[in-house]
Motif scaffolding. Structure first.
Motif, PDB file in Angstrom:
ATOM      1  N   LEU A  13       2.476  -7.654   3.557  1.00  0.00           N
ATOM      2  CA  LEU A  13       1.930  -6.045   3.266  1.00  0.00           C
ATOM      3  C   LEU A  13       3.170  -5.019   3.604  1.00  0.00           C
ATOM      4  O   LEU A  13       3.625  -4.931   4.863  1.00  0.00           O
ATOM      5  CB  LEU A  13       0.702  -5.867   3.983  1.00  0.00           C
ATOM      6  N   SER A  14       3.348  -4.393   2.383  1.00  0.00           N
ATOM      7  CA  SER A  14       4.542  -3.140   2.693  1.00  0.00           C
ATOM      8  C   SER A  14       3.844  -2.142   3.630  1.00  0.00           C
ATOM      9  O   SER A  14       2.696  -2.218   3.834  1.00  0.00           O
ATOM     10  CB  SER A  14       4.763  -2.837   1.339  1.00  0.00           C
ATOM     11  N   ARG A  15       4.719  -1.660   4.415  1.00  0.00           N
ATOM     12  CA  ARG A  15       4.168  -0.554   5.114  1.00  0.00           C
ATOM     13  C   ARG A  15       3.198   0.432   4.674  1.00  0.00           C
ATOM     14  O   ARG A  15       2.225   0.711   5.308  1.00  0.00           O
ATOM     15  CB  ARG A  15       5.418   0.040   5.879  1.00  0.00           C
ATOM     16  N   ASP A  16       3.541   0.940   3.571  1.00  0.00           N
ATOM     17  CA  ASP A  16       2.629   2.078   2.797  1.00  0.00           C
ATOM     18  C   ASP A  16       1.050   1.549   2.655  1.00  0.00           C
ATOM     19  O   ASP A  16       0.015   2.342   2.483  1.00  0.00           O
ATOM     20  CB  ASP A  16       2.853   2.613   1.512  1.00  0.00           C
ATOM     21  N   VAL A  17       0.890   0.441   2.740  1.00  0.00           N
ATOM     22  CA  VAL A  17      -0.590  -0.044   2.138  1.00  0.00           C
ATOM     23  C   VAL A  17      -1.278  -0.367   3.422  1.00  0.00           C
ATOM     24  O   VAL A  17      -2.529  -0.636   3.562  1.00  0.00           O
ATOM     25  CB  VAL A  17      -0.498  -1.281   1.231  1.00  0.00           C
ATOM     26  N   GLU A  41       8.161  -3.662   8.225  1.00  0.00           N
ATOM     27  CA  GLU A  41       8.391  -2.342   9.036  1.00  0.00           C
ATOM     28  C   GLU A  41       9.833  -1.913   8.869  1.00  0.00           C
ATOM     29  O   GLU A  41      10.662  -2.249   9.246  1.00  0.00           O
ATOM     30  CB  GLU A  41       8.462  -2.855  10.500  1.00  0.00           C
ATOM     31  N   PRO A  42       9.914  -0.844   8.208  1.00  0.00           N
ATOM     32  CA  PRO A  42      11.118  -0.137   7.776  1.00  0.00           C
ATOM     33  C   PRO A  42      11.652   0.570   9.186  1.00  0.00           C
ATOM     34  O   PRO A  42      10.564   0.588   9.913  1.00  0.00           O
ATOM     35  CB  PRO A  42      10.568   1.097   6.548  1.00  0.00           C
ATOM     36  N   GLY A  55      -2.161 -10.999  15.769  1.00  0.00           N
ATOM     37  CA  GLY A  55      -2.428 -12.370  14.739  1.00  0.00           C
ATOM     38  C   GLY A  55      -1.543 -12.305  13.362  1.00  0.00           C
ATOM     39  O   GLY A  55      -1.203 -13.287  12.580  1.00  0.00           O
ATOM     40  N   ALA A  56      -0.807 -11.153  13.278  1.00  0.00           N
ATOM     41  CA  ALA A  56       0.225 -11.079  12.238  1.00  0.00           C
ATOM     42  C   ALA A  56       1.858 -11.117  12.828  1.00  0.00           C
ATOM     43  O   ALA A  56       2.058 -10.462  13.829  1.00  0.00           O
ATOM     44  CB  ALA A  56       0.083  -9.648  11.316  1.00  0.00           C
ATOM     45  N   LEU A  57       2.595 -11.279  11.960  1.00  0.00           N
ATOM     46  CA  LEU A  57       4.146 -11.269  12.068  1.00  0.00           C
ATOM     47  C   LEU A  57       4.649  -9.872  11.565  1.00  0.00           C
ATOM     48  O   LEU A  57       4.385  -9.702  10.535  1.00  0.00           O
ATOM     49  CB  LEU A  57       4.949 -12.346  11.375  1.00  0.00           C
ATOM     50  N   CYS A  58       5.328  -9.034  12.452  1.00  0.00           N
ATOM     51  CA  CYS A  58       5.728  -8.011  11.956  1.00  0.00           C
ATOM     52  C   CYS A  58       7.274  -7.792  11.913  1.00  0.00           C
ATOM     53  O   CYS A  58       8.048  -8.188  12.788  1.00  0.00           O
ATOM     54  CB  CYS A  58       5.390  -6.811  13.187  1.00  0.00           C
ATOM     55  N   TRP A  59       7.739  -7.653  10.699  1.00  0.00           N
ATOM     56  CA  TRP A  59       9.072  -8.314  10.207  1.00  0.00           C
ATOM     57  C   TRP A  59       9.767  -6.943  10.159  1.00  0.00           C
ATOM     58  O   TRP A  59       9.693  -6.021   8.928  1.00  0.00           O
ATOM     59  CB  TRP A  59       8.943  -8.886   8.995  1.00  0.00           C
ATOM     60  N   PRO A  60      10.901  -6.533  10.890  1.00  0.00           N
ATOM     61  CA  PRO A  60      11.819  -5.413  10.922  1.00  0.00           C
ATOM     62  C   PRO A  60      12.724  -5.493   9.840  1.00  0.00           C
ATOM     63  O   PRO A  60      13.103  -6.635   9.443  1.00  0.00           O
ATOM     64  CB  PRO A  60      12.488  -5.281  12.195  1.00  0.00           C
ATOM     65  N   PRO A  66      12.665  -3.448   1.209  1.00  0.00           N
ATOM     66  CA  PRO A  66      13.091  -4.760   1.779  1.00  0.00           C
ATOM     67  C   PRO A  66      14.190  -5.372   0.667  1.00  0.00           C
ATOM     68  O   PRO A  66      14.348  -4.906  -0.458  1.00  0.00           O
ATOM     69  CB  PRO A  66      12.001  -5.634   1.511  1.00  0.00           C
ATOM     70  N   THR A  67      15.014  -6.364   0.889  1.00  0.00           N
ATOM     71  CA  THR A  67      15.909  -7.227   0.080  1.00  0.00           C
ATOM     72  C   THR A  67      15.303  -8.442  -0.255  1.00  0.00           C
ATOM     73  O   THR A  67      14.355  -8.857   0.649  1.00  0.00           O
ATOM     74  CB  THR A  67      17.231  -7.022   0.642  1.00  0.00           C
ATOM     75  N   ILE A  68      15.812  -9.105  -1.234  1.00  0.00           N
ATOM     76  CA  ILE A  68      15.596 -10.559  -1.612  1.00  0.00           C
ATOM     77  C   ILE A  68      15.630 -11.393  -0.302  1.00  0.00           C
ATOM     78  O   ILE A  68      14.855 -12.121  -0.083  1.00  0.00           O
ATOM     79  CB  ILE A  68      16.171 -11.034  -2.753  1.00  0.00           C
ATOM     80  N   ALA A  69      17.051 -11.201   0.398  1.00  0.00           N
ATOM     81  CA  ALA A  69      17.374 -11.929   1.412  1.00  0.00           C
ATOM     82  C   ALA A  69      16.379 -11.674   2.819  1.00  0.00           C
ATOM     83  O   ALA A  69      15.945 -12.783   3.341  1.00  0.00           O
ATOM     84  CB  ALA A  69      18.663 -11.708   1.903  1.00  0.00           C
ATOM     85  N   GLU A  70      15.813 -10.648   2.837  1.00  0.00           N
ATOM     86  CA  GLU A  70      14.993 -10.349   3.902  1.00  0.00           C
ATOM     87  C   GLU A  70      13.509 -10.842   3.613  1.00  0.00           C
ATOM     88  O   GLU A  70      12.951 -11.474   4.578  1.00  0.00           O
ATOM     89  CB  GLU A  70      14.774  -8.603   4.178  1.00  0.00           C
ATOM     90  N   MET A  71      13.196 -10.880   2.328  1.00  0.00           N
ATOM     91  CA  MET A  71      11.996 -11.622   1.874  1.00  0.00           C
ATOM     92  C   MET A  71      12.016 -12.975   2.075  1.00  0.00           C
ATOM     93  O   MET A  71      10.762 -13.518   2.960  1.00  0.00           O
ATOM     94  CB  MET A  71      11.613 -11.303   0.562  1.00  0.00           C
ATOM     95  N   SER A  72      13.075 -13.778   1.708  1.00  0.00           N
ATOM     96  CA  SER A  72      13.214 -15.159   1.960  1.00  0.00           C
ATOM     97  C   SER A  72      13.284 -15.541   3.186  1.00  0.00           C
ATOM     98  O   SER A  72      12.689 -16.468   3.953  1.00  0.00           O
ATOM     99  CB  SER A  72      14.489 -15.560   1.194  1.00  0.00           C
ATOM    100  N   ALA A  73      13.960 -14.606   4.158  1.00  0.00           N
ATOM    101  CA  ALA A  73      14.200 -15.061   5.540  1.00  0.00           C
ATOM    102  C   ALA A  73      12.663 -14.755   6.411  1.00  0.00           C
ATOM    103  O   ALA A  73      12.378 -15.463   7.252  1.00  0.00           O
ATOM    104  CB  ALA A  73      15.158 -13.987   6.215  1.00  0.00           C
ATOM    105  N   LEU A  74      11.900 -13.908   5.957  1.00  0.00           N
ATOM    106  CA  LEU A  74      10.646 -13.716   6.387  1.00  0.00           C
ATOM    107  C   LEU A  74       9.872 -14.960   6.257  1.00  0.00           C
ATOM    108  O   LEU A  74       9.003 -15.389   7.113  1.00  0.00           O
ATOM    109  CB  LEU A  74       9.988 -12.389   5.875  1.00  0.00           C
TER     110      LEU A  74
END
Length: 218
Positions: A13-17, A41-42, A55-60, A66-74
């Motif tokens: 989920l993106s932060r805005d939603v 998390e921006p 229960g969720a992972l918060c990804w800074p 986000p970038t493609i690399a950050e989404m793949s790393a997540l």
């Protein structure tokens, strides 16, 4: 024969939603059904609700988008303890005692509000559901025809058209699904075939011509 369902393995989920009505319900449903949940998390905008974080992972993120690399790393940071077998959620192809793995990109769905979020998710091989940035607003026009699905809202439990985890699995209530290879396919098309965006969805019917869960795609 109705094919097995490949259940959504991760919802991001993106932060805005995060504060939209129905998100807490969708998150709880996802966890209950064994799907992973993560929040983007921006800088300076953490998810502060402790119950939502549970229960969720918060990804800074390194910046506001986000970038493609950050989404793949997540995705690689997430871990599916008991993956479904090659036969889908029924798991007839599951190996006893099999090891866990990261979720497959094609079975990760990202709830997005901006074009950059869509680009990063699709670039990482994931599917996207576009929502309005501000609850009660409209999906950005630039996302139409780019995101896999555009919705006005997620919806609470009582809403007839509430978004559910089953809608994010394949086959689901949405026509186009992304294959493991990253391409698009239709309902029963082969993995290397592209979905026709102009096609009419097939109808699920039984032997008497009535709709029903025990029918077949025609």
């Amino acid at each position: 024969m109705l094919r097995n369902i490949d259940q959504c393995e991760a919802i991001i989920l993106s932060r805005d939603v995060v504060d939209h009505a129905g998100i807490a319900r969708l998150k709880a449903e996802a966890l209950e059904q064994g799907a992973l949940v993560a929040f983007l998390e921006p800088p300076g905008r953490p998810v502060e609700d402790a119950a939502m974080r549970d229960g969720a992972l918060c990804w800074p993120l390194s910046s506001s988008e986000p970038t493609i690399a950050e989404m793949s790393a997540l995705r690689l940071r997430l871990h599916v303890d008991a993956p479904n077998g090659f036969g889908g959620s029924d798991g007839f192809g599951r190996r006893p005692g099999g090891l866990g793995r990261e979720p497959i990109a094609a079975y990760c769905v990202v709830l997005v509000t901006t074009l950059q979020q869509v680009a990063a998710a699709l670039g990482a091989g994931m599917r996207t559901v576009a929502l309005p940035r501000d609850e009660g607003g409209q999906v950005a026009a630039e996302l139409e025809g780019v995101a896999d699905v555009c919705l006005d809202l997620v919806g609470e439990e009582s809403a007839a058209l509430a978004l559910r985890v089953a809608d994010l699995s394949t086959p689901a209530g949405f026509a186009d699904v992304r294959t493991v290879e990253g391409g698009l396919r239709a309902w029963e098309a082969d993995a290397d075939e592209a979905a026709d965006p102009e096609a009419v969805p097939p109808l699920l019917v039984d032997e008497d011509g009535e709709g029903g869960l025990n029918g077949a795609w025609v």
